[in-house]
Write a protein that holds these residues in place. Structure first.
Motif, short mmCIF file in Angstrom:
data_model
loop_
_atom_site.label_atom_id
_atom_site.label_comp_id
_atom_site.label_asym_id
_atom_site.label_seq_id
_atom_site.Cartn_x
_atom_site.Cartn_y
_atom_site.Cartn_z
N ASP A 31 0.83 -1.20 0.00
CA ASP A 31 0.00 0.00 0.00
C ASP A 31 0.87 1.26 0.00
OD1 ASP A 31 -2.75 1.21 0.30
OD2 ASP A 31 -1.80 2.05 2.08
N THR A 32 1.97 1.22 0.74
CA THR A 32 2.90 2.34 0.77
C THR A 32 3.48 2.57 -0.62
OG1 THR A 32 3.47 1.97 3.09
CG2 THR A 32 5.06 3.20 1.78
N ALA A 33 3.90 1.49 -1.29
CA ALA A 33 4.44 1.60 -2.65
C ALA A 33 3.38 2.17 -3.60
CB ALA A 33 4.91 0.24 -3.14
N LYS A 34 2.14 1.74 -3.45
CA LYS A 34 1.04 2.24 -4.29
C LYS A 34 0.90 3.75 -4.19
CE LYS A 34 -3.22 2.15 -2.66
NZ LYS A 34 -3.93 3.44 -2.76
N VAL A 35 0.83 4.26 -2.96
CA VAL A 35 0.63 5.70 -2.74
C VAL A 35 1.80 6.50 -3.30
CG1 VAL A 35 0.39 7.51 -0.99
CG2 VAL A 35 -0.89 5.38 -0.77
N LYS A 36 3.03 6.02 -3.07
CA LYS A 36 4.22 6.71 -3.57
C LYS A 36 4.21 6.79 -5.09
CE LYS A 36 7.36 5.40 0.25
NZ LYS A 36 7.98 6.69 0.58
N MET A 37 3.89 5.66 -5.74
CA MET A 37 3.91 5.60 -7.20
C MET A 37 2.75 6.36 -7.84
SD MET A 37 5.15 1.63 -7.61
CE MET A 37 5.18 1.62 -9.41
N GLN A 38 1.61 6.41 -7.14
CA GLN A 38 0.47 7.18 -7.64
C GLN A 38 0.75 8.67 -7.61
OE1 GLN A 38 -2.65 5.84 -4.98
NE2 GLN A 38 -3.67 4.71 -6.61
N THR A 39 1.34 9.12 -6.51
CA THR A 39 1.51 10.55 -6.28
C THR A 39 2.73 11.11 -7.02
OG1 THR A 39 0.67 10.08 -4.06
CG2 THR A 39 1.45 12.30 -4.47
N PHE A 40 3.79 10.32 -7.12
CA PHE A 40 5.02 10.76 -7.78
C PHE A 40 5.48 9.70 -8.79
CE2 PHE A 40 4.88 12.89 -3.69
CZ PHE A 40 5.08 14.21 -4.06
N ASP A 49 11.94 -0.80 -8.21
CA ASP A 49 12.66 0.45 -8.03
C ASP A 49 12.14 1.22 -6.83
OD1 ASP A 49 14.55 2.49 -8.90
OD2 ASP A 49 12.81 3.65 -9.55
N CYS A 50 10.83 1.22 -6.64
CA CYS A 50 10.20 1.91 -5.51
C CYS A 50 10.63 1.28 -4.19
CB CYS A 50 8.68 1.88 -5.64
SG CYS A 50 7.80 2.72 -4.32
N VAL A 52 13.35 -0.58 -3.62
CA VAL A 52 14.80 -0.40 -3.42
C VAL A 52 15.10 1.01 -2.95
CG1 VAL A 52 17.04 -0.31 -4.59
CG2 VAL A 52 15.48 -2.22 -5.04
N LYS A 53 14.54 2.02 -3.63
CA LYS A 53 14.80 3.42 -3.26
C LYS A 53 14.26 3.75 -1.87
CE LYS A 53 15.21 5.49 -7.85
NZ LYS A 53 14.57 6.39 -8.86
N THR A 54 13.09 3.24 -1.56
CA THR A 54 12.51 3.49 -0.24
C THR A 54 13.40 2.91 0.85
OG1 THR A 54 10.25 3.50 -1.12
CG2 THR A 54 10.49 3.13 1.25
N TYR A 55 13.89 1.70 0.62
CA TYR A 55 14.75 1.05 1.62
C TYR A 55 16.08 1.81 1.78
CZ TYR A 55 17.47 -2.46 4.09
OH TYR A 55 18.25 -3.10 5.01
N LYS A 56 16.67 2.24 0.66
CA LYS A 56 17.95 2.97 0.72
C LYS A 56 17.81 4.33 1.39
CE LYS A 56 20.35 0.93 -3.27
NZ LYS A 56 20.87 1.18 -4.64
N GLN A 57 16.72 5.03 1.11
CA GLN A 57 16.55 6.40 1.58
C GLN A 57 15.99 6.48 3.00
OE1 GLN A 57 14.04 7.95 -1.50
NE2 GLN A 57 15.69 8.09 -3.00
N ALA A 274 -0.74 7.57 -16.51
CA ALA A 274 -0.35 8.05 -15.18
C ALA A 274 -1.40 7.69 -14.13
CB ALA A 274 -0.15 9.56 -15.21
N LEU A 275 -2.65 7.51 -14.56
CA LEU A 275 -3.73 7.13 -13.65
C LEU A 275 -3.59 5.69 -13.17
CD1 LEU A 275 -6.74 8.76 -15.54
CD2 LEU A 275 -5.70 9.57 -13.42
N TYR A 276 -2.68 4.94 -13.81
CA TYR A 276 -2.47 3.54 -13.44
C TYR A 276 -1.09 3.32 -12.80
CZ TYR A 276 -6.75 2.49 -15.93
OH TYR A 276 -8.07 2.45 -16.31
N SER A 277 -0.42 4.41 -12.40
CA SER A 277 0.86 4.28 -11.70
C SER A 277 0.63 3.55 -10.37
CB SER A 277 1.46 5.66 -11.43
OG SER A 277 1.76 6.31 -12.63
N GLY A 278 1.46 2.57 -10.08
CA GLY A 278 1.32 1.83 -8.84
C GLY A 278 0.33 0.70 -8.89
#
Length: 311
Positions: A31-40, A49-50, A52-57, A274-278
């Motif tokens: 769900d966290t990945a979904k919100v991140k990918m939808q918004t940005f 990628d989402c 990996v980047k979330t874990y690194k940052q 873009a409406l289908y990101s995530g």
């Protein structure tokens, strides 16, 4: 034994709470990945990628940002949803003119679930707004949408952000009604979405029952039926959810357009895709989390019904 309506409502409410808890525990990272990918959507190439980047940052805790409001949201939503589902089933029985003990068809159950979701939206919208803002806070900072010196930066700081800081910020900036940003898009998602949710679940249970009683189904058919129902919901309403997430997250950086304004802006500037990101993490989460939801709901409900029958 005939159970009092108030007791039945309490059983449905408690079983719904159990289902909501199982749903969050199972699906929160997705769900966290979904919100991140939808918004940005421009920040991430895909689900891997989402992650990996979330874990690194941010580290592992980044996947569980917003878990507290997510638990509150899901427990509140599913408690109200399943309690109202029972009431709405009785309303549907009255409309079609059948006895209160008559089994409804899959289509009639889908209609009852759709009606019930309208009530659940009222408790879901505020908690989901807080959850989405916590989940996408890091991206808001990286994108520069949170401007230095703006009042909102007093409470949006990744290292100290808490549920209470977000709640306090909403009240200070927009007042109590600020928690209902995205209400119209939440309703547009929930009402048709839960028609497909309960419809898909009941159709799948009918398939697995093969003429037997649905109450006799074991855990695997219930898991698969719940997963199928959840998948039906998200396939049907995903673009609406994407718009909702943007409204709820981006509104913390200033005035944000409503549903139609945000929808048109996304399509014009980023394209329909873009409406289908995530969508990928959403579908993984939908199957796992909703399978767990219905399994927990059905078994906890059966357990409580047996306890009542003993008295």
């Amino acid at each position: 034994m005939r159970i009092n309506s108030a007791i039945q409502a309490a059983i449905d409410l408690t079983a719904g709470a159990a289902g909501g808890t199982a749903c969050v525990v199972t699906g929160q990272p997705f769900d966290t990945a979904k919100v991140k990918m939808q918004t940005f959507p421009d920040m991430y190439k895909g689900i891997v990628d989402c992650f990996v980047k979330t874990y690194k940052q941010v580290g592992f805790r980044g996947f569980y940002k917003g878990t507290t409001p997510a638990l509150v949201a899901n427990i509140a939503e599913n408690s109200v949803l399943f309690m109202c589902y029972g009431f709405c089933q009785q309303i549907v029985r009255r409309i079609v003119g059948v006895d209160r003990k008559t089994k409804l068809s899959d289509l009639q159950n889908a209609a009852a679930g759709s009606f019930a979701s309208a009530f659940a939206t009222l408790v879901l919208c505020p908690t989901e707004l807080v959850k989405c803002r916590l989940q996408a806070m890091h991206e808001m900072q990286l994108s520069g949408k949170i401007i230095q010196g703006h009042n909102i930066t007093n409470w949006i700081n990744l290292s100290i952000s808490t549920v209470w800081s977000v709640v306090k910020g909403v009240i200070q900036k927009d007042g109590p009604l600020g928690f209902y940003r995205g209400l119209s898009s939440t309703l547009l998602r929930e009402v048709p979405g839960y028609f497909f949710f309960f419809g898909g679940y009941e159709l799948s249970r009918t398939f697995f029952a093969s003429g037997r009683s649905k109450d006799e189904l074991g855990p695997i058919p219930l898991l698969l039926s719940g997963g199928f129902g959840g998948s039906c919901l998200w396939i049907a309403v995903y673009p609406v959810d994407c718009v909702k997430s943007r409204i709820q997250v981006l509104s913390m950086a200033g005035k944000q357009a409503g549903f139609m304004g945000t929808f048109v802006t996304v399509v014009r500037t980023e394209g329909v895709l873009a409406l289908y990101s995530g969508l990928k993490p959403t579908m993984i989460r939908a199957f796992l989390a909703n399978g767990a939801l219905f399994l927990a709901y059905e078994y906890s409900r059966k357990l409580m019904m047996k306890q009542i029958d003993c008295y």
